[in-house]
Motif scaffolding. Structure first.
Motif, mmCIF file in Angstrom:
data_model
loop_
_atom_site.group_PDB
_atom_site.id
_atom_site.type_symbol
_atom_site.label_atom_id
_atom_site.label_comp_id
_atom_site.label_asym_id
_atom_site.label_seq_id
_atom_site.Cartn_x
_atom_site.Cartn_y
_atom_site.Cartn_z
ATOM 1 N N LEU A 149 0.860 -1.182 0.000
ATOM 2 C CA LEU A 149 0.000 0.000 0.000
ATOM 3 C C LEU A 149 0.892 1.226 0.000
ATOM 4 O O LEU A 149 1.696 1.426 0.919
ATOM 5 C CB LEU A 149 -0.907 -0.013 1.229
ATOM 6 C CG LEU A 149 -1.819 1.198 1.435
ATOM 7 C CD1 LEU A 149 -2.881 1.271 0.345
ATOM 8 C CD2 LEU A 149 -2.469 1.149 2.823
ATOM 9 N N MET A 150 0.761 2.086 -1.020
ATOM 10 C CA MET A 150 1.615 3.261 -1.158
ATOM 11 C C MET A 150 0.775 4.517 -0.945
ATOM 12 O O MET A 150 -0.202 4.751 -1.666
ATOM 13 C CB MET A 150 2.296 3.274 -2.529
ATOM 14 C CG MET A 150 3.087 2.008 -2.834
ATOM 15 S SD MET A 150 4.051 2.117 -4.362
ATOM 16 C CE MET A 150 5.396 3.183 -3.848
ATOM 17 N N LEU A 151 1.173 5.319 0.034
ATOM 18 C CA LEU A 151 0.394 6.493 0.440
ATOM 19 C C LEU A 151 1.157 7.771 0.111
ATOM 20 O O LEU A 151 2.239 8.014 0.654
ATOM 21 C CB LEU A 151 0.098 6.429 1.940
ATOM 22 C CG LEU A 151 -0.585 5.141 2.426
ATOM 23 C CD1 LEU A 151 -0.733 5.159 3.934
ATOM 24 C CD2 LEU A 151 -1.941 4.959 1.750
ATOM 25 N N HIS A 152 0.598 8.571 -0.765
ATOM 26 C CA HIS A 152 1.266 9.818 -1.160
ATOM 27 C C HIS A 152 1.059 10.891 -0.096
ATOM 28 O O HIS A 152 0.295 10.735 0.863
ATOM 29 C CB HIS A 152 0.745 10.296 -2.520
ATOM 30 C CG HIS A 152 -0.697 10.735 -2.517
ATOM 31 N ND1 HIS A 152 -1.098 11.964 -2.046
ATOM 32 C CD2 HIS A 152 -1.830 10.103 -2.924
ATOM 33 C CE1 HIS A 152 -2.408 12.094 -2.183
ATOM 34 N NE2 HIS A 152 -2.882 10.970 -2.697
ATOM 35 N N GLY A 153 1.747 12.006 -0.252
ATOM 36 C CA GLY A 153 1.639 13.110 0.682
ATOM 37 C C GLY A 153 0.875 14.275 0.088
ATOM 38 O O GLY A 153 0.106 14.117 -0.867
ATOM 39 N N TRP A 154 1.079 15.440 0.660
ATOM 40 C CA TRP A 154 0.453 16.668 0.174
ATOM 41 C C TRP A 154 1.555 17.649 -0.209
ATOM 42 O O TRP A 154 2.548 17.770 0.511
ATOM 43 C CB TRP A 154 -0.410 17.274 1.282
ATOM 44 C CG TRP A 154 -1.110 18.528 0.859
ATOM 45 C CD1 TRP A 154 -2.360 18.645 0.303
ATOM 46 C CD2 TRP A 154 -0.586 19.867 0.914
ATOM 47 N NE1 TRP A 154 -2.650 19.962 0.021
ATOM 48 C CE2 TRP A 154 -1.565 20.746 0.387
ATOM 49 C CE3 TRP A 154 0.626 20.422 1.363
ATOM 50 C CZ2 TRP A 154 -1.379 22.115 0.284
ATOM 51 C CZ3 TRP A 154 0.807 21.790 1.260
ATOM 52 C CH2 TRP A 154 -0.194 22.625 0.727
ATOM 53 N N PRO A 155 1.425 18.318 -1.357
ATOM 54 C CA PRO A 155 0.282 18.371 -2.278
ATOM 55 C C PRO A 155 0.422 17.408 -3.447
ATOM 56 O O PRO A 155 0.129 17.769 -4.599
ATOM 57 C CB PRO A 155 0.324 19.824 -2.753
ATOM 58 C CG PRO A 155 1.810 20.129 -2.813
ATOM 59 C CD PRO A 155 2.445 19.345 -1.695
ATOM 60 N N GLU A 156 0.867 16.202 -3.201
ATOM 61 C CA GLU A 156 1.118 15.228 -4.262
ATOM 62 C C GLU A 156 -0.159 14.496 -4.641
ATOM 63 O O GLU A 156 -1.246 14.803 -4.160
ATOM 64 C CB GLU A 156 2.197 14.251 -3.796
ATOM 65 C CG GLU A 156 3.532 14.927 -3.491
ATOM 66 C CD GLU A 156 4.262 14.283 -2.319
ATOM 67 O OE1 GLU A 156 3.780 13.259 -1.805
ATOM 68 O OE2 GLU A 156 5.292 14.826 -1.898
ATOM 69 N N SER A 157 -0.016 13.501 -5.506
ATOM 70 C CA SER A 157 -1.148 12.694 -5.924
ATOM 71 C C SER A 157 -0.686 11.257 -6.138
ATOM 72 O O SER A 157 0.493 10.936 -5.964
ATOM 73 C CB SER A 157 -1.747 13.238 -7.239
ATOM 74 O OG SER A 157 -0.881 12.941 -8.337
ATOM 75 N N PHE A 158 -1.603 10.403 -6.524
ATOM 76 C CA PHE A 158 -1.278 9.001 -6.801
ATOM 77 C C PHE A 158 -0.188 8.871 -7.846
ATOM 78 O O PHE A 158 0.613 7.937 -7.814
ATOM 79 C CB PHE A 158 -2.542 8.257 -7.259
ATOM 80 C CG PHE A 158 -3.114 8.785 -8.556
ATOM 81 C CD1 PHE A 158 -2.775 8.206 -9.767
ATOM 82 C CD2 PHE A 158 -3.985 9.866 -8.557
ATOM 83 C CE1 PHE A 158 -3.285 8.682 -10.966
ATOM 84 C CE2 PHE A 158 -4.512 10.348 -9.749
ATOM 85 C CZ PHE A 158 -4.164 9.765 -10.952
ATOM 86 N N ALA A 159 -0.121 9.819 -8.793
ATOM 87 C CA ALA A 159 0.850 9.744 -9.888
ATOM 88 C C ALA A 159 2.280 9.982 -9.417
ATOM 89 O O ALA A 159 3.233 9.761 -10.176
ATOM 90 C CB ALA A 159 0.491 10.748 -10.983
#
Length: 265
Positions: A149-159
């Motif tokens: 499970l890969m969890l991005h941060g802010w202000p990032e996205s799934f990409a």
């Protein structure tokens, strides 16, 4: 016994009491700093949104209409730029805005990016009343497969993780990863949550993995995703086999004291 001796003894006794009180207070303070934080009380089935209880998993493809794309680019094309730069103290200066707008006007190609975003399978499903968007990539290999499970941060996205997907799923080694990359609540097509914490998101994603029939998995956290991953590992140690964070944190009070002293808070 002279009056001097009596007074001297009282002084020694008072000093001893003060010393004992100081040692006791210091011990209690150290115990306070080192105490383990209590586990948060979280309702694993709490309804966080207003969607119907639909458990289906639906394929999703990014396809923004020409009307919306043209409207956005028209606004960018005719946007006004301040002639004088602002002091950086009051926010980004106008040179940065000029560079960004020039890039959008002359170089950015949404349709190319749309193809890039759609290169991996995407889905949406409703968990605890919230629509959650996620990318799900299964490796085509006979190697041992491990869910990640890969969890991005802010202000990032799934990409944010797209460039590393081929390396993780290629099977160049003994293990390949089955990747689940959700959009955090309030990002892209995932519904926002109001007045909730990373603990609620941790439970939300644990339930997302359960929806995918994945009982045990590894977690990678980037930025605020590190906080969510940490909460998942704390709350559900029987589910999280391993955790890797780009932002390591501790909720012990002594850690906050060390942080404050290091940053002159």
């Amino acid at each position: 016994m002279t009056m001097y001796d009596s007074s001297h003894k009282k002084t020694h006794r008072l000093k001893a009491l003060v010393l004992l009180a100081s040692i006791t207070s210091l011990g209690l303070f150290i115990d306070y700093l080192l105490e383990e934080p209590l586990l948060p009380n979280v309702n694993q089935s709490e309804i966080l949104g207003f969607r119907s209880a639909d458990r289906s998993i639906r394929e999703y493809n990014i396809n923004i209409s020409d009307h919306i794309v043209n409207t956005v680019f028209s606004q960018v094309k005719h946007s006004a730029i301040l002639s004088q730069p602002l002091d950086i103290t009051y926010g980004p200066d106008t040179k940065m805005y000029k560079d960004v707008i020039k890039y959008w006007r002359e170089k950015y190609d949404w349709r190319t990016r749309e193809v890039y975003f759609n290169q991996y399978p995407q889905y949406t499903t409703i968990v605890q009343g919230l629509q959650i968007h996620f990318v799900h990539v299964k490796p085509e290999t006979s190697n041992k497969t491990v869910p990640l499970l890969m969890l991005h941060g802010w202000p990032e996205s799934f990409a944010y993780f797209y460039d590393i997907v081929p390396q993780l799923t290629s099977g160049n080694g003994d293990v390949s990863f089955e990747l689940i990359i959700p959009s955090l609540p309030g990002h892209f097509m995932s519904d926002p949550m109001k007045d909730r914490t990373t603990v609620h998101v941790a439970t939300l994603f644990k339930n997302l993995m359960k929806r995918l029939n994945i009982d045990r998995f590894y977690v990678f956290g980037q930025g605020v995703g590190s906080f969510i991953g940490t909460d998942m590992a704390i709350l559900y140690p029987d589910k999280v086999m391993g955790l890797y964070n780009t932002m390591c944190l501790s909720l012990r009070k002594i850690s906050l004291v060390k942080y404050a002293s290091r940053n002159n808070c």
